[in-house]
Design a protein around this motif. Sequence first.
Motif, PDB file in Angstrom:
ATOM      1  N   VAL A 374      91.751  54.887   0.464  1.00 32.38           N
ATOM      2  CA  VAL A 374      91.400  54.709  -0.859  1.00 32.38           C
ATOM      3  C   VAL A 374      91.767  53.633  -1.773  1.00 32.38           C
ATOM      4  CG1 VAL A 374      91.402  56.020  -3.270  1.00 32.38           C
ATOM      5  CG2 VAL A 374      90.424  57.442  -1.045  1.00 32.38           C
ATOM      6  N   SER A 375      93.201  53.526  -1.653  1.00 26.46           N
ATOM      7  CA  SER A 375      93.845  52.560  -2.539  1.00 26.46           C
ATOM      8  C   SER A 375      93.431  50.940  -2.063  1.00 26.46           C
ATOM      9  CB  SER A 375      95.462  52.731  -2.145  1.00 26.46           C
ATOM     10  OG  SER A 375      96.215  51.708  -2.755  1.00 26.46           O
ATOM     11  N   ILE A 376      93.173  50.645  -0.984  1.00 24.69           N
ATOM     12  CA  ILE A 376      92.683  49.474  -0.352  1.00 24.69           C
ATOM     13  C   ILE A 376      91.481  49.199  -0.776  1.00 24.69           C
ATOM     14  CG2 ILE A 376      92.417  47.965   1.743  1.00 24.69           C
ATOM     15  CD1 ILE A 376      94.764  49.547   3.117  1.00 24.69           C
ATOM     16  N   VAL A 377      90.646  50.018  -0.619  1.00 27.40           N
ATOM     17  CA  VAL A 377      89.033  50.101  -0.885  1.00 27.40           C
ATOM     18  C   VAL A 377      89.096  49.942  -2.544  1.00 27.40           C
ATOM     19  CG1 VAL A 377      86.697  51.134  -1.115  1.00 27.40           C
ATOM     20  CG2 VAL A 377      87.978  51.497   1.007  1.00 27.40           C
ATOM     21  N   LYS A 378      89.604  50.476  -3.220  1.00 25.54           N
ATOM     22  CA  LYS A 378      89.735  50.322  -4.623  1.00 25.54           C
ATOM     23  C   LYS A 378      90.260  48.866  -4.831  1.00 25.54           C
ATOM     24  CE  LYS A 378      89.868  54.794  -6.533  1.00 25.54           C
ATOM     25  NZ  LYS A 378      90.729  55.820  -7.615  1.00 25.54           N
ATOM     26  N   ASP A 379      91.364  48.413  -4.158  1.00 27.82           N
ATOM     27  CA  ASP A 379      91.769  46.952  -4.535  1.00 27.82           C
ATOM     28  C   ASP A 379      90.621  45.788  -4.273  1.00 27.82           C
ATOM     29  OD1 ASP A 379      93.698  45.342  -5.219  1.00 27.82           O
ATOM     30  OD2 ASP A 379      94.179  44.873  -3.122  1.00 27.82           O
ATOM     31  N   LEU A 380      90.018  46.388  -2.993  1.00 29.11           N
ATOM     32  CA  LEU A 380      89.038  45.393  -2.496  1.00 29.11           C
ATOM     33  C   LEU A 380      87.582  45.137  -3.360  1.00 29.11           C
ATOM     34  CD1 LEU A 380      89.455  45.706   1.258  1.00 29.11           C
ATOM     35  CD2 LEU A 380      90.481  43.817  -0.226  1.00 29.11           C
ATOM     36  N   THR A 381      87.465  46.162  -3.843  1.00 27.12           N
ATOM     37  CA  THR A 381      85.885  46.511  -4.624  1.00 27.12           C
ATOM     38  C   THR A 381      86.144  46.169  -6.343  1.00 27.12           C
ATOM     39  OG1 THR A 381      86.217  48.856  -4.572  1.00 27.12           O
ATOM     40  CG2 THR A 381      85.029  47.624  -2.868  1.00 27.12           C
TER      41      THR A 381
END
Length: 382
Positions: A374-381
């Motif tokens: 969740v954390s990485i996806v939010k950072d990338l999007t």
Amino acid sequence: MEFTYLDNAATTPMAKEVVDVISEQMANNFGNASATNYFGRQARKVLDESRHTIAKSINAKDSEIVFTSGGTESDNTAVIETALSRQNLGKHIITTAIEHEAILKPMKYLESLGFNITYLMPNERGEVTVDQVKNALTDDTILVSIMYGNNEVGSRNPIKEIGELLQDHQAFFHTDAVQAYGQETIDVKDQHIDLLSTSAHKINGPKFIGFLYINDKIQIPSFIKGGDQETKRRAGTENVPAIAGFAKAVELITPEEKTARRDRYFGFKQHIQTILKDNNIKFEVNGPKDINALNHVFNLYLPGVDRGVLLTRLDLEYFAVSGGSACTAGSLEPSHVLVAMYGKDSPKINDSIRISFGKDNTDEEIVNFSNKLVSIVKDLTN
């Protein structure tokens, strides 16, 4: 910080009990199983007992188990030797577009020799149907090779129904069960399977050992030429320690354990999806969404999140997952499985990852992984 391993479809860590058996055999049982002296007889005893354990796991006769170096050799033997030895009966073969490369590349080789190969296309669950096989059959069909379960999306094919369809046809029926063996209940007699491929390293056994089941009613030549081992069906001195380890890995997966793992893995899938939904992460599941799948495989589409970047970020955070089959991981080509399912222009091709569970994964690991995802996806999007 320790890595969390979620790439079990690529390979599994050897179980401690398997390591112990292999170590004991390597230290104390060095004889050649083909030798008639005491040391050879001791090795032969272990070989025979291991073969019996493994044969029983798929309801086969001991004489129907041929030990190989793994899934690739088993697949190559089943496909190439069947085709070359039966070409006088016809040169048509049926397979699917989502097979492992260990099937697809031999098929391409046979095409270069003049064989006619029909590649069945899967539906959006990653499955083919009995009707597709029935409609593709001709009088010249000599082999049908349909994978039991897919290594990238976890879909299962109707193996028993296909086997029943072929009962009155000349075609041999082969299934690549490398991902399914140890996950599914396989009965080669009930399912009318003629040839079946496996690999030990997918079930917490050693690498470089597998078997090819060959129904006693059929004969195909040895793929490896040399000595008369494996009753002349596979040349080369048997790797007794690895075979003993393979048998121990099989023993550890009791019917009760198999059911428990299936349910636990399906629960892992549900848990990941719940955490993603609770955090408003957009995603789709590639392949089956219900429990009727190879539940250790979970393929996720995360729109707008480049697969390569995500895999790198997860790796840096000590989580090991993959973008698809480990056998093509070094290739720049997109997943042939996802292309077959969704088309080459689908955004799912580049924005999907494969998570695959193993017997040692815990609920805590799944929660930690999901939160980091969740954390990485939010950072990338964002």
